[in-house]
Write a protein that holds these residues in place. Structure first.
Motif, mmCIF file in Angstrom:
data_model
loop_
_atom_site.group_PDB
_atom_site.id
_atom_site.type_symbol
_atom_site.label_atom_id
_atom_site.label_comp_id
_atom_site.label_asym_id
_atom_site.label_seq_id
_atom_site.Cartn_x
_atom_site.Cartn_y
_atom_site.Cartn_z
ATOM 1 N N ASP A 10 85.913 34.724 29.553
ATOM 2 C CA ASP A 10 87.357 34.762 29.809
ATOM 3 C C ASP A 10 87.680 35.707 30.967
ATOM 4 O OD1 ASP A 10 87.830 32.971 27.814
ATOM 5 O OD2 ASP A 10 88.398 34.478 26.313
ATOM 6 N N ALA A 13 86.737 34.047 34.228
ATOM 7 C CA ALA A 13 87.695 33.007 34.570
ATOM 8 C C ALA A 13 88.986 33.608 35.125
ATOM 9 C CB ALA A 13 87.996 32.148 33.343
ATOM 10 N N SER A 17 90.497 33.135 38.856
ATOM 11 C CA SER A 17 91.867 32.665 39.040
ATOM 12 C C SER A 17 92.667 33.637 39.906
ATOM 13 C CB SER A 17 92.542 32.507 37.678
ATOM 14 O OG SER A 17 93.889 32.121 37.819
#
Length: 356
Positions: A10, A13, A17
Motif C-alpha cells: 500500500d 502504491a 501515485s
C-alpha cells in the motif's frame, strides 16, 4: 513483517501515485513558465577592453558612497551569481546601502584569446578597470571585492599596486592551495598542465564543469535531480532551480595560457605560501606589500575553497587591519542563501563605513 523499513504494498502504491501526481503537475508548471532570466539589477557599460567589459549597477537611488566597489569574479563561471535574482542579490543589497558597485565581465574567450596570460587579466583588465574608476570617480584609490579565483587575482593586484586599492575584500578566496581537504587542488596536481594546454589550446567549459561536478557526484549528479521531483508543482521553486542550473552550465572556456599559469603557480606550486613568489608578467607578487584594510569572508561548509585555505591569508599580509567573517554555508550559499542576503551586504557596508 516487511523488514526494518516497513515498506508495504500500500505504501509503494501511494508513493507511485504521489509521484505520478507530481509529474503531471510538473508538465503544467513547465508549460506555464517563461524562460528564466538572471541579472535583475539594471546596469550600464562604462569601459571595455576586448571582450572584457566593466559594468556599473544602477540602484533605485543614487549611491552615497564616494569610493566605488569593483567586483572581480572567477573566470570559470559568469559573474551574474552576485546578482542572480530579485531576492538573491549581493549587488542589490550593497546598492540599497548606498554603495557604488561595478563588476568586471570577462566575456567568453575564444581561439583568439588562447594566449591571454595572467598579466593580461590582472594588469591589463583589472588594472584598466581600476584606473578607469579612479579617473571617472575622481578618487586616488578604490575598494576591490575579489571572489574565489577573482579574489586570488585581487590579492595579486593589491600587492602590485597597493596605492590604488583603498580597501580589499576577499570572498571564498583560496590562499593556501595545499590544505589536506582541498580535493580540487589534489586532482590538479596530478595533471600534466603543459600537455593539456598544448593539446587543447583553450580549456573547454564542459571539461571544467564535469570536474567540478565530480567533486560531489552523488549530490550534484543524482540527489538534486531526484529532489527536483518534490518541487515540480511549485513554479517559483522550479524557476529558482532552473535559474541556478542555467548559471552552472553557462561557463566560458578558459584561455589556455592563463589556465596554464594559474594551475602551475597556485594549484601545483602553492606560491602564495612560500618558495618562489607568484609572477605576473615580469613582476613578483609579495603579499606583504598589501598594507590596506582587508575583510576576508569565507564559507564554513565550502567544498571548493576550504576554510583553512582562506584563513591562511592572516599573517601573510602587511596590513594590521585584518578582519575575518565566517559564513555558515557553502561556496554558492554565500551569495544566494537567505542568510547571506541578511548578513553579507550589511557586513561589507558596515566594515567599509568604519574605514571612511
Amino acid at each position: 513483517m516487511y523488514g526494518p523499513l516497513n515498506i508495504t504494498p500500500d505504501a509503494l502504491a501511494e508513493e507511485a501515485s504521489r509521484l505520478q501526481r507530481k509529474l503531471m503537475a510538473g508538465i503544467r508548471t513547465l508549460h506555464d513558465m517563461d524562460e528564466v532570466d538572471f541579472g535583475v539589477t539594471p546596469r550600464e557599460e562604462v569601459w571595455r577592453d576586448g571582450k572584457t567589459v566593466l559594468y556599473r549597477f544602477k540602484g533605485a537611488r543614487a549611491p552615497t558612497a564616494k569610493t566605488p566597489i569593483l567586483i572581480s569574479y572567477a573566470l570559470v563561471n559568469r559573474p551574474y551569481m552576485v546578482d542572480l535574482q530579485e531576492d538573491r542579490s549581493l549587488v542589490k543589497g550593497l546598492l540599497e546601502r548606498g554603495e557604488d558597485v561595478y563588476v568586471i565581465d570577462w566575456g567568453y574567450p575564444d581561439r583568439s584569446d588562447r594566449y591571454l596570460t595572467l598579466e593580461d587579466y590582472i594588469e591589463r583588465f583589472i588594472g584598466g578597470a581600476v584606473d578607469h574608476l579612479r579617473k571617472a570617480c575622481s578618487v586616488p584609490s578604490i575598494n576591490l571585492l575579489g571572489i574565489c579565483q577573482g579574489g586570488a587575482f585581487s590579492l595579486c593586484y593589491a600587492a602590485l599596486h597597493p596605492d590604488k586599492i583603498r580597501n580589499l575584500i576577499t570572498m571564498v578566496t583560496p590562499v593556501d592551495f595545499h590544505t589536506p581537504d582541498n580535493m580540487l587542488s589534489n586532482w590538479n596536481r596530478e595533471i600534466d598542465v603543459d600537455l593539456l594546454v598544448d593539446t587543447l589550446g583553450n580549456v573547454p567549459a564542459d571539461m571544467m564543469n564535469f570536474t567540478y561536478l565530480m567533486l560531489k557526484p552523488w549530490r550534484l549528479f543524482a540527489q538534486k535531480y531526484v529532489g527536483m521531483a518534490d518541487i515540480l508543482d511549485d513554479q517559483r521553486a522550479m524557476e529558482d532551480f532552473l535559474r541556478m542550473e542555467k548559471w552552472i552550465f553557462d561557463s566560458p572556456d578558459q584561455a589556455g595560457e592563463a589556465f596554464r599559469e594559474f594551475s602551475k603557480q597556485f594549484f601545483q606550486q602553492n606560491r602564495f605560501m612560500g618558495g618562489p613568489p607568484p609572477r605576473i608578467g615580469n613582476s613578483e607578487v609579495h603579499l606583504g606589500e598589501i598594507d590596506m584594510p582587508i575583510l576576508n569572508i569565507y564559507a564554513e561548509q565550502d567544498h571548493l575553497v576550504p576554510p583553512d585555505s582562506s584563513r591562511a591569508l592572516r599573517g601573510l599580509i602587511g596590513s594590521d587591519d585584518y578582519t575575518e567573517l565566517a559564513f555558515k554555508g557553502g561556496h554558492i550559499g554565500i551569495y544566494v542563501s537567505s542568510r547571506a542576503q541578511r548578513e553579507v551586504p550589511q557586513t561589507i557596508h558596515d566594515w567599509l563605513r568604519k574605514r571612511g
